[in-house]
Design a protein around this motif. Structure first.
Motif, PDB file in Angstrom:
ATOM      1  N   GLY A  32      30.520   7.591  24.176  1.00 57.79           N
ATOM      2  CA  GLY A  32      30.410   7.973  22.794  1.00 57.79           C
ATOM      3  C   GLY A  32      31.548   7.879  21.943  1.00 57.79           C
ATOM      4  N   ARG A  33      32.666   7.251  22.449  1.00 56.74           N
ATOM      5  CA  ARG A  33      33.993   7.117  21.684  1.00 56.74           C
ATOM      6  C   ARG A  33      33.864   5.651  20.940  1.00 56.74           C
ATOM      7  N   LEU A  34      32.910   5.683  20.059  1.00 58.40           N
ATOM      8  CA  LEU A  34      32.803   4.180  19.469  1.00 58.40           C
ATOM      9  C   LEU A  34      33.971   3.806  18.798  1.00 58.40           C
ATOM     10  N   ARG A  35      34.636   4.554  17.956  1.00 56.33           N
ATOM     11  CA  ARG A  35      35.871   3.933  17.361  1.00 56.33           C
ATOM     12  C   ARG A  35      36.810   3.428  18.270  1.00 56.33           C
ATOM     13  N   ASP A  36      37.148   4.109  19.455  1.00 53.35           N
ATOM     14  CA  ASP A  36      38.127   3.907  20.415  1.00 53.35           C
ATOM     15  C   ASP A  36      37.582   2.451  21.113  1.00 53.35           C
ATOM     16  N   ALA A  37      36.289   2.674  21.309  1.00 50.36           N
ATOM     17  CA  ALA A  37      35.744   1.296  21.842  1.00 50.36           C
ATOM     18  C   ALA A  37      35.867   0.004  20.817  1.00 50.36           C
ATOM     19  N   ARG A  38      35.814   0.266  19.578  1.00 54.45           N
ATOM     20  CA  ARG A  38      35.855  -0.868  18.722  1.00 54.45           C
ATOM     21  C   ARG A  38      37.562  -1.462  18.739  1.00 54.45           C
ATOM     22  N   GLN A  39      38.311  -0.282  18.738  1.00 54.61           N
ATOM     23  CA  GLN A  39      39.664  -0.752  18.667  1.00 54.61           C
ATOM     24  C   GLN A  39      40.200  -1.287  19.915  1.00 54.61           C
ATOM     25  N   VAL A  40      39.573  -1.036  21.212  1.00 55.84           N
ATOM     26  CA  VAL A  40      39.980  -2.015  22.254  1.00 55.84           C
ATOM     27  C   VAL A  40      39.485  -3.396  22.026  1.00 55.84           C
ATOM     28  N   LEU A  41      38.283  -3.434  21.428  1.00 58.20           N
ATOM     29  CA  LEU A  41      37.619  -4.910  21.284  1.00 58.20           C
ATOM     30  C   LEU A  41      38.287  -5.723  20.265  1.00 58.20           C
ATOM     31  N   SER A  42      39.051  -4.920  19.245  1.00 57.55           N
ATOM     32  CA  SER A  42      39.280  -5.767  18.023  1.00 57.55           C
ATOM     33  C   SER A  42      40.566  -6.876  18.332  1.00 57.55           C
ATOM     34  N   GLY A  43      41.254  -6.617  19.199  1.00 58.14           N
ATOM     35  CA  GLY A  43      42.447  -7.492  19.540  1.00 58.14           C
ATOM     36  C   GLY A  43      41.711  -8.920  20.074  1.00 58.14           C
ATOM     37  N   LEU A  76      36.939  -5.574  28.151  1.00 57.43           N
ATOM     38  CA  LEU A  76      35.421  -5.408  27.862  1.00 57.43           C
ATOM     39  C   LEU A  76      34.729  -4.368  28.736  1.00 57.43           C
ATOM     40  N   LYS A  77      35.207  -4.067  29.938  1.00 61.69           N
ATOM     41  CA  LYS A  77      34.899  -2.954  30.519  1.00 61.69           C
ATOM     42  C   LYS A  77      35.302  -1.678  30.064  1.00 61.69           C
TER      43      LYS A  77
END
Length: 629
Positions: free
Chosen positions: A164-175, A154-155
């Motif tokens: 601003g790296r939204l797609r990277d953030a979503r990728q990290v959270l998806s799992g 989460l952090k």
């Protein structure tokens, strides 16, 4: 001359040992500022002699506190001072990491310090440094602690989102969003889904997020909190008003019915006063029943879950097996997930799992838990084991799902504190849907199987130690959490060993010397330790796994309790006698945990544990032995 040469060295060693003990004591009891100041006054080149997990953790905590004090009164003139404290903390953290690496240990305190320091770095606009630190924590295997790993994910996503790296953030959270049965903290689950929803909406993938929420409504069977969280997100992040769900032509009729059932529960629950929040069985049952009915009629097309062969590694089901599973009734499989221990809790789950198997004899029960606990269930025919971290688990392919990562036992106990009446065996069983007459008839002793090989190992150990035909006492030195420990264990062992052989059980180094009747088998695997304990005539242990193991095998046991109610925890173990200090201290049991200090002393140690005397334990042991003979 030789004596004169050694005397200064001996004096120095004594001084170091004295200071180290004082630092350990202060660190253990949370006096971080004092530890920080005293440690920093030691010359840099001499500090290695004073290092330990507790001391290094306390030094870092003291550094964090000093940094926060400086930030609270921040002025441009002290920027250099803040930078100096930051550099100092980074140096201390590196020493902590090196200390643990050199000893091949991974204590929880290390990872907690790394995560907290990552938060501090982010708060002083050092996002890249924080991100690199979190990556290092993952390389150091923070996955050992599922709750801390979820916080790390989460952090990391928050840092990516803020930069601003939204797609990277979503990728990290998806799992984690897809496998939130790995997350133990409800607040972290909420944070993950809220941030996952924000990133999904911002990058144009709102439909996926919406479908995920509806899918989770359909497959969540146990946690009322999680269902209400998803309902809240559907309303506030997707539709803004609940009536718009019914107007959405993309939704199937069953999804609308499912949402309305959950919305009714959500609305009724939200309108209740706080004191009524625990009395929501009816409203909580209704959406579960609707989900179960809808799932019973649904025709899912996903593959069945992983099949695990006894003694073999997990493998995906083959085409023939998938077809056979479909033909036999694919949905006759029940999933139970638990992303953490402890060992005692896992043992207390086994009576409920056995009753669940008896309730649904044609169903297969999959228990998904971390790999390190697999050995505990060897020989248990009620369940099929899955690795919760590595196996692909599709919740939608199961007839029912019970998510024990949500820690149902803690929430039941917290609602009734300090007058807890149900023990965890009953709580786990009720959480699995076992109730009424089946609960009353249920065999409540934990289930554990000693293998033939382990029996042979125990017999050889008995022969080697010349224990055959002698009365043997097994003693577990410490519990998993120090606030439950008995402070006079060394004195007790000396008194017991004057008459009988005593086998010590421990998972770390001990200062108690073996010899004579005191037998230290060393750090053994869990199953080897249990195999030896199974042959002991009596087991003495603090509130820990060995108490529940003794209950499983009906071994006479003296259980030493304090903050937790031993009468409740051992009520299903007829061979177990619990001792506590409630006749002396009216606050027993207080049901505190390791984070909450003792109300009487303000310290981490539990004052009540020291009230139990060695003579009291010895007298109780003699009584048990007389009854046994």
């Amino acid at each position: 001359m030789l004596t004169e040469t050694l005397r200064p060295a001996s004096s120095t060693t004594h001084r170091i040992d004295t200071v180290r003990r004082e630092l350990e004591h202060s660190a253990y009891h949370g006096r971080h500022a004092a530890v920080y100041t005293r440690y920093k006054n030691i010359p840099e080149q001499d500090r290695i002699a004073y290092q330990s997990v507790d001391i290094l953790n306390s030094v870092l905590r003291g550094g964090f506190a000093q940094l926060n004090r400086l930030k609270a009164g921040w002025e441009p003139t002290i920027t250099g001072i803040i930078d100096g404290v930051v550099s100092d903390i980074e140096h201390d953290l590196e020493q902590f990491i090196q200390y643990c690496s050199s000893r091949n240990i991974r204590p929880r305190q290390l990872y907690a310090c790394i995560l907290d320091w990552g938060n501090e770095l982010a708060s002083i606009a050092k996002a890249e440094e924080a991100f690199r630190l979190l990556e290092r924590a993952e390389n150091l295997n923070i996955r050992t602690y599922p709750d801390l790993y979820a916080r790390l994910i989460l952090k990391r996503a928050e840092l990516l989102f803020d930069t601003g790296r939204l797609r990277d953030a979503r990728q990290v959270l998806s799992g984690m969003a897809e496998r939130y049965y790995l997350v133990t903290d409800r607040d972290v689950i909420s944070g993950i889904f809220v941030l996952f929803g924000q990133t999904s909406l911002l990058i144009g993938e709102g439909r996926y997020f919406k479908n995920l929420l509806f899918k989770n409504l359909r497959y969540v069977f146990t946690s009322k909190y999680i269902r209400r969280l998803f309902t809240d997100l559907i309303i506030k992040k997707i539709y803004l008003h609940s009536y718009r769900v019914l107007l959405d032509s993309e939704l199937s009729f069953s999804d609308r019915v499912l949402f309305m059932a959950h919305w009714w529960d959500y609305a009724v629950y939200s309108s209740w006063p706080d004191k009524m929040r625990g009395r929501d069985r009816l409203t909580g049952f209704f959406p579960r029943a609707i989900a179960y009915i809808l799932n019973s009629f649904a025709r899912q097309k996903q593959s069945p879950p992983l099949r695990i062969l006894s003694g073999a590694a997990p493998r995906p089901a083959g085409a023939d097996e998938r077809e056979a599973c479909h033909q036999a009734g694919r949905r006759k499989i029940i999933l139970v997930t638990r992303a953490m221990g402890g060992i005692g809790d896992l043992l207390m789950m086994t009576p409920g799992l056995h009753s669940l198997k008896k309730k649904y004899p044609e169903h297969e029960i999959h228990l998904a838990l971390p790999r390190q606990y697999k050995a505990l269930f060897a020989g248990n025919a009620d369940i099929t084991l899955l690795d919760i971290e590595k196996d692909e688990i599709d919740v939608g392919t199961y007839a029912q799902w019970f998510n024990f990562t949500d820690i149902p036992e803690a929430f039941v106990e917290s609602r009734t504190l300090p007058n807890v009446k149900k023990n965890r065996i009953e709580i786990f069983a009720r959480s699995l849907g076992i109730g009424g007459s089946q609960l009353r008839r249920m065999e409540k002793r934990p289930r554990y199987v000693i293998s033939a090989e382990e029996k042979s190992f125990q017999q050889k150990f008995w022969i080697d130690q010349k224990l055959e035909g002698r009365l043997v006492i097994g003693v577990q030195l410490k519990s998993a959490e120090p606030y439950r420990d008995y402070p006079y264990m060394a004195e007790l062992i000396q008194k017991l060993a004057a008459e009988s052989p005593v086998i010590l059980f421990h998972s770390e180094q001990t200062s108690i010397s073996a010899g004579g009747n005191i037998i230290d088998p060393g750090r053994r695997s869990l199953r080897e330790a249990f195999a030896l304990a199974a042959a002991c005539d009596v087991i003495i242990a603090p509130d820990s796994a060995f108490v529940h193991f003794a209950g499983a095998l009906n071994i006479p046991c003296i259980a030493l309790y304090g903050p937790i109610d031993g009468r409740i925890r051992t009520m299903d173990y007829p061979s177990c006698t619990h001792l506590d200090a409630r006749r002396v201290l009216q606050c027993v049991p207080c049901w505190r945990n390791e984070i909450i200090p003792c109300k009487l002393t303000g310290e981490r140690n539990s004052a009540c544990m020291g009230i139990i005397t060695v003579d009291e334990i010895y007298t109780k042991l003699k009584k048990i032995l007389r009854e046994k003979t």
